[in-house]
Structure formats: structure tokens, C-alpha cells
Motif scaffolding. Structure first.
Motif, PDB file in Angstrom:
ATOM      1  N   ALA A   4       0.807  -1.216   0.000  1.00  0.00           N
ATOM      2  CA  ALA A   4       0.000   0.000   0.000  1.00  0.00           C
ATOM      3  C   ALA A   4       0.841   1.268   0.000  1.00  0.00           C
ATOM      4  O   ALA A   4       1.960   1.297   0.497  1.00  0.00           O
ATOM      5  N   ILE A   5       0.244   2.300  -0.570  1.00  0.00           N
ATOM      6  CA  ILE A   5       0.713   3.677  -0.449  1.00  0.00           C
ATOM      7  C   ILE A   5      -0.330   4.312   0.462  1.00  0.00           C
ATOM      8  O   ILE A   5      -1.525   4.269   0.152  1.00  0.00           O
ATOM      9  N   SER A   6       0.079   4.850   1.603  1.00  0.00           N
ATOM     10  CA  SER A   6      -0.936   5.226   2.584  1.00  0.00           C
ATOM     11  C   SER A   6      -0.634   6.512   3.329  1.00  0.00           C
ATOM     12  O   SER A   6       0.487   7.012   3.324  1.00  0.00           O
ATOM     13  N   ASN A  80      -7.530  -0.470  -6.260  1.00  0.00           N
ATOM     14  CA  ASN A  80      -8.347  -0.258  -5.060  1.00  0.00           C
ATOM     15  C   ASN A  80      -7.717   0.790  -4.156  1.00  0.00           C
ATOM     16  O   ASN A  80      -6.506   0.784  -3.911  1.00  0.00           O
ATOM     17  N   VAL A  81      -8.568   1.675  -3.678  1.00  0.00           N
ATOM     18  CA  VAL A  81      -8.188   2.678  -2.690  1.00  0.00           C
ATOM     19  C   VAL A  81      -9.159   2.504  -1.529  1.00  0.00           C
ATOM     20  O   VAL A  81     -10.371   2.545  -1.720  1.00  0.00           O
ATOM     21  N   VAL A  82      -8.621   2.279  -0.345  1.00  0.00           N
ATOM     22  CA  VAL A  82      -9.447   2.041   0.835  1.00  0.00           C
ATOM     23  C   VAL A  82      -9.403   3.275   1.734  1.00  0.00           C
ATOM     24  O   VAL A  82      -8.330   3.809   2.017  1.00  0.00           O
ATOM     25  N   GLU A  96      -5.546   4.224   1.959  1.00  0.00           N
ATOM     26  CA  GLU A  96      -4.537   3.302   1.448  1.00  0.00           C
ATOM     27  C   GLU A  96      -4.836   2.962  -0.005  1.00  0.00           C
ATOM     28  O   GLU A  96      -5.951   2.555  -0.326  1.00  0.00           O
ATOM     29  N   ALA A  97      -3.839   3.137  -0.855  1.00  0.00           N
ATOM     30  CA  ALA A  97      -3.982   2.784  -2.272  1.00  0.00           C
ATOM     31  C   ALA A  97      -3.121   1.563  -2.552  1.00  0.00           C
ATOM     32  O   ALA A  97      -2.013   1.440  -2.037  1.00  0.00           O
ATOM     33  N   THR A 133       2.398  11.148   4.544  1.00  0.00           N
ATOM     34  CA  THR A 133       2.356   9.840   3.911  1.00  0.00           C
ATOM     35  C   THR A 133       3.331   8.866   4.565  1.00  0.00           C
ATOM     36  O   THR A 133       4.417   9.243   4.961  1.00  0.00           O
ATOM     37  N   SER A 134       2.895   7.621   4.635  1.00  0.00           N
ATOM     38  CA  SER A 134       3.783   6.530   5.036  1.00  0.00           C
ATOM     39  C   SER A 134       3.544   5.391   4.077  1.00  0.00           C
ATOM     40  O   SER A 134       2.447   5.202   3.589  1.00  0.00           O
ATOM     41  N   GLY A 135       4.564   4.620   3.806  1.00  0.00           N
ATOM     42  CA  GLY A 135       4.409   3.459   2.928  1.00  0.00           C
ATOM     43  C   GLY A 135       4.603   3.785   1.486  1.00  0.00           C
ATOM     44  O   GLY A 135       4.564   4.850   0.999  1.00  0.00           O
TER      45      GLY A 135
END
Length: 135
Positions: A4-6, A80-82, A96-97, A133-135
Motif C-alpha cells: 500500500a501507499i498510505s 483499489n483505494v481504501v 490506502e492505495a 504519507t507513510s508506505g
């Protein structure tokens, strides 16, 4: 590799959803699908959970390029983006993407690398527009 990119936001859930949609649109993504996990699990299983929304985001030009490279890539689309309330802190909303680099890793097709890099850059920009951002 992270899946994830989050980022984590100090905002209401509704505000985070609105801001996420706007940030995605700013990077050329439309939301094709929306799954409200909280409502679905309540309706189907009578189970409660925190706010949890799955947005199926698509950037048509990039999706077209990916499908031209590998017709089966549609199995992994849209991205998906959550948007979900942090179960450990109800004042935080997590966005989260899906990490598009997974497309290359899962398929093993190096021809997808350039597309994955572009999608990654656009999703990172959308997530970074929301806050730390983290991740």
C-alpha cells in the motif's frame, strides 16, 4: 515491497472520502466502483465494523496501456483505494492505495513496469495531497 501507499488523516470519515475522491480526480482517476464494507457486512452478516470504503479507481489512458500489454491485467484492475476509520483510534482515518508495482510483481511481465511506474507516481501524488504519507 509494501502492498500500500498510505496516509493517516485527522478528519471525519466523510471529509476523508470527499478529499480522497478529489485527490484521485486531480490525478486523472475516476471511481468506477464503491464497496461499503461496513454496510455490506451489517446487511449480509449482521456484523459491525468501523467505516470501511473500497473505491475502485481507474485512470483510463493508463488502464488502456496496461490492457494492451497484457489482456489478463483486467483481473487486477481497477486500483483499489481504501478509506477506513482506524480501528485503534476513531479520530484517525486511513487512506490506502494499492501499490501498482504489485502488477509487475504478480504478472512477472517487465513490459508493465513503465505503466506501473506512472500509476504509482499518480497514486502517490493523490495520497500525498491528503497529508503526511507513510508506505
Amino acid at each position: 515491497m509494501s502492498i500500500a501507499i498510505s496516509t493517516a488523516l485527522q478528519s471525519s470519515f466523510a471529509d476523508a472520502v470527499t478529499r480522497t475522491r478529489e485527490a484521485l480526480a486531480g490525478q486523472g482517476f475516476g471511481v468506477l466502483t464503491e464497496i461499503d464494507m461496513k454496510a455490506t457486512l451489517k446487511a449480509k452478516l449482521d456484523q459491525d465494523m468501523e467505516n470501511y470504503l473500497i473505491l475502485g479507481a481507474c485512470n483510463p489512458p493508463l488502464a488502456h496501456r496496461a490492457v494492451d500489454i497484457d489482456r489478463q491485467i483486467g483481473l487486477l484492475l481497477p486500483c483499489n483505494v481504501v478509506v477506513r476509520t482506524d480501528p485503534d483510534d476513531d479520530t484517525r482515518v486511513l487512506v490506502e492505495a494499492m501499490n501498482p508495482q504489485l502488477l509487475v510483481q504478480v504478472t512477472g511481465d517487465p513490459a508493465l513496469q513503465e505503466v506501473a511506474d506512472e500509476v504509482t507516481a499518480k497514486l502517490r501524488a493523490a495520497i500525498q495531497a491528503l497529508g503526511p504519507t507513510s508506505g
